[in-house]
Design an enzyme around this catalytic site. Sequence first.
Site, PDB file in Angstrom:
ATOM      1  N   GLU A  94       0.831  -1.170  -0.171  1.00  0.00           N
ATOM      2  CA  GLU A  94      -0.194   0.045   0.119  1.00  0.00           C
ATOM      3  C   GLU A  94       0.731   1.236   0.044  1.00  0.00           C
ATOM      4  OE1 GLU A  94      -2.877  -0.056   3.209  1.00  0.00           O
ATOM      5  OE2 GLU A  94      -3.419  -1.982   2.517  1.00  0.00           O
ATOM      6  N   CYS A 107       3.285   8.511   1.529  1.00  0.00           N
ATOM      7  CA  CYS A 107       3.856   7.545   2.352  1.00  0.00           C
ATOM      8  C   CYS A 107       4.010   6.386   1.783  1.00  0.00           C
ATOM      9  CB  CYS A 107       2.706   7.638   3.529  1.00  0.00           C
ATOM     10  SG  CYS A 107       3.116   6.502   4.653  1.00  0.00           S
ATOM     11  N   CYS A 114       6.057  -6.877   7.618  1.00  0.00           N
ATOM     12  CA  CYS A 114       6.913  -6.141   8.511  1.00  0.00           C
ATOM     13  C   CYS A 114       7.389  -7.347   9.605  1.00  0.00           C
ATOM     14  CB  CYS A 114       6.435  -5.031   9.159  1.00  0.00           C
ATOM     15  SG  CYS A 114       7.715  -4.126  10.117  1.00  0.00           S
ATOM     16  N   CYS A 118       4.856  -4.666  15.806  1.00  0.00           N
ATOM     17  CA  CYS A 118       4.320  -3.670  16.811  1.00  0.00           C
ATOM     18  C   CYS A 118       3.209  -3.906  17.293  1.00  0.00           C
ATOM     19  CB  CYS A 118       4.579  -2.345  16.213  1.00  0.00           C
ATOM     20  SG  CYS A 118       6.238  -1.679  15.712  1.00  0.00           S
ATOM     21  N   CYS A 121       0.069  -2.050  15.507  1.00  0.00           N
ATOM     22  CA  CYS A 121       0.229  -1.696  14.008  1.00  0.00           C
ATOM     23  C   CYS A 121      -0.667  -2.832  13.311  1.00  0.00           C
ATOM     24  CB  CYS A 121       1.581  -1.872  13.502  1.00  0.00           C
ATOM     25  SG  CYS A 121       1.845  -1.651  12.001  1.00  0.00           S
ATOM     26  N   GLY A 167       6.368  -1.699   6.537  1.00  0.00           N
ATOM     27  CA  GLY A 167       7.816  -2.179   6.647  1.00  0.00           C
ATOM     28  C   GLY A 167       8.728  -1.130   7.568  1.00  0.00           C
ATOM     29  N   GLU A 168       9.772  -1.865   8.175  1.00  0.00           N
ATOM     30  CA  GLU A 168      10.680  -1.171   8.783  1.00  0.00           C
ATOM     31  C   GLU A 168      11.812  -0.573   7.820  1.00  0.00           C
ATOM     32  OE1 GLU A 168      12.002   0.077  12.133  1.00  0.00           O
ATOM     33  OE2 GLU A 168      13.472   0.834  10.583  1.00  0.00           O
ATOM     34  N   SER A 222       9.938   6.294  16.392  1.00  0.00           N
ATOM     35  CA  SER A 222       8.749   5.697  16.843  1.00  0.00           C
ATOM     36  C   SER A 222       9.013   5.736  18.196  1.00  0.00           C
ATOM     37  CB  SER A 222       8.334   4.534  16.338  1.00  0.00           C
ATOM     38  OG  SER A 222       7.776   4.794  15.174  1.00  0.00           O
ATOM     39  N   LEU A 223       8.561   6.406  19.201  1.00  0.00           N
ATOM     40  CA  LEU A 223       9.150   6.820  20.457  1.00  0.00           C
ATOM     41  C   LEU A 223       7.814   6.083  21.319  1.00  0.00           C
ATOM     42  CD1 LEU A 223      10.675   7.528  22.766  1.00  0.00           C
ATOM     43  CD2 LEU A 223       9.651   9.749  22.951  1.00  0.00           C
ATOM     44  N   ASN A 298      -5.208   5.322  15.896  1.00  0.00           N
ATOM     45  CA  ASN A 298      -6.258   4.976  14.790  1.00  0.00           C
ATOM     46  C   ASN A 298      -6.636   3.743  15.100  1.00  0.00           C
ATOM     47  OD1 ASN A 298      -6.080   7.311  13.293  1.00  0.00           O
ATOM     48  ND2 ASN A 298      -3.960   6.793  12.779  1.00  0.00           N
ATOM     49  N   CYS A 341      -1.793   6.415   9.992  1.00  0.00           N
ATOM     50  CA  CYS A 341      -0.563   5.519  10.438  1.00  0.00           C
ATOM     51  C   CYS A 341      -0.933   4.254  11.293  1.00  0.00           C
ATOM     52  CB  CYS A 341       0.064   6.560  11.401  1.00  0.00           C
ATOM     53  SG  CYS A 341       1.800   5.734  12.177  1.00  0.00           S
TER      54      CYS A 341
HETATM   55  S1  SF4 Z   1       4.709   0.359  12.961  1.00  0.00           S
HETATM   56 FE1  SF4 Z   1       6.192   0.028  11.594  1.00  0.00          FE
HETATM   57  S2  SF4 Z   1       7.873  -1.121  12.391  1.00  0.00           S
HETATM   58 FE2  SF4 Z   1       6.150  -1.512  13.588  1.00  0.00          FE
HETATM   59  S3  SF4 Z   1       5.265  -3.298  12.615  1.00  0.00           S
HETATM   60 FE3  SF4 Z   1       3.966  -1.611  11.843  1.00  0.00          FE
HETATM   61  S4  SF4 Z   1       5.155  -1.264  10.098  1.00  0.00           S
HETATM   62 FE4  SF4 Z   1       6.345  -2.625  11.182  1.00  0.00          FE
END
Ligand code: SF4
Length: 350
Positions: A94, A107, A114, A118, A121, A167-168, A222-223, A298, A341
Amino acid sequence: MTDKKISFYDLTFEDLQNYLTSNGLNPVASSILFTHYYKFKKIDPCTHHNLSPKIKKYLFENFSFHLPRVKTFFESDDKTVKFLLELSDGEQIETVIIPFQNKYTICLSSQVGCRMNCSFCFTGTQGLKRHLKTSEIIGQFIVAWNWLNDFRPNEEQIKNIVFMGQGEPLHNFDAVKKACQIFLDQHGTSIGIQKITISTAGYLPGLQRWNNEMPGVNLALSLHSADSNKRRELIPIDKKYPLEEVLAYIKTIPLARKQYVIFEYLMIDNFNDSTEDANAVANIVGNLHPIVNIIPFNPFPGSKYQRPTMDKILAFQQELMNFKIPAIVRGTKGDSILAACGQLNSEKTF
Ligand code: SF4
């Protein structure tokens, strides 16, 4: 057939010059080609009169200009567009374009799925399928630009690039770095260096390459919490790469004038939204030339977290500002189409 060829979109300007030179061809053609494919974002073959038949033949025989295919797209009321793109092997990613003052921020995704897992996510629930190639990262930009050209003529102004999609990015360091080099190249899209932001969950092996290898683009971390236990709940790789080590490294990154380190703070109701949480954040980032980007959570189907009230969000922001830390509350554009996000998951959102 095309997959045996080198993708044009995998090459930096210097790579292209080297290919042409080593095949006895005039490297000046690199400028013509970068102008055609990147400055003007053309997707039809370059027929510039200064390209010799020999070069055209070489291009046709050796390079692929394949781009991801727009499988479908969604537009939200605020003009955000989420694309589902199909790659040449059938995998899907995406890409989102977000309007801002008559321009767009794109974006980009850097991986299919990924590995960071997280907990907040939607993408993390997919697991990692594979890294994207540079050409697949660049391809997202070209495809989105051409979509704007077709559907919103005269609005094809993508001026900011953020690696905050699936993804990271630092886990796919080489491809992302090369994509940045191509975006920055003065012969092509010529995006400003501070108009590109790479967001990491704190993937230390990638961060440790930043100073020596990454052109001076913006870094976002990402804190989400200054408290180890809370952060680990949200970002499991904090156990392997603890926040203190990540911040110690970030402190060594040289910043240009007016450049900040961006700290993303996903705010979750009754989890990390208290005054104490804000004080703890101020304590650990205060000397890092920070800007804190507060992102109201979100919700997505099945998520266990909720978005705090706007009163709580504004109180948190004010607390940071009391410490003279710039803090912005990010709008939640695109959440009606799950494009905000943490909401991207190409398997479930279309
Ligand atoms: S927030 Fe970013 S690093 Fe974490 S799982 Fe989602 S895509 Fe991966």
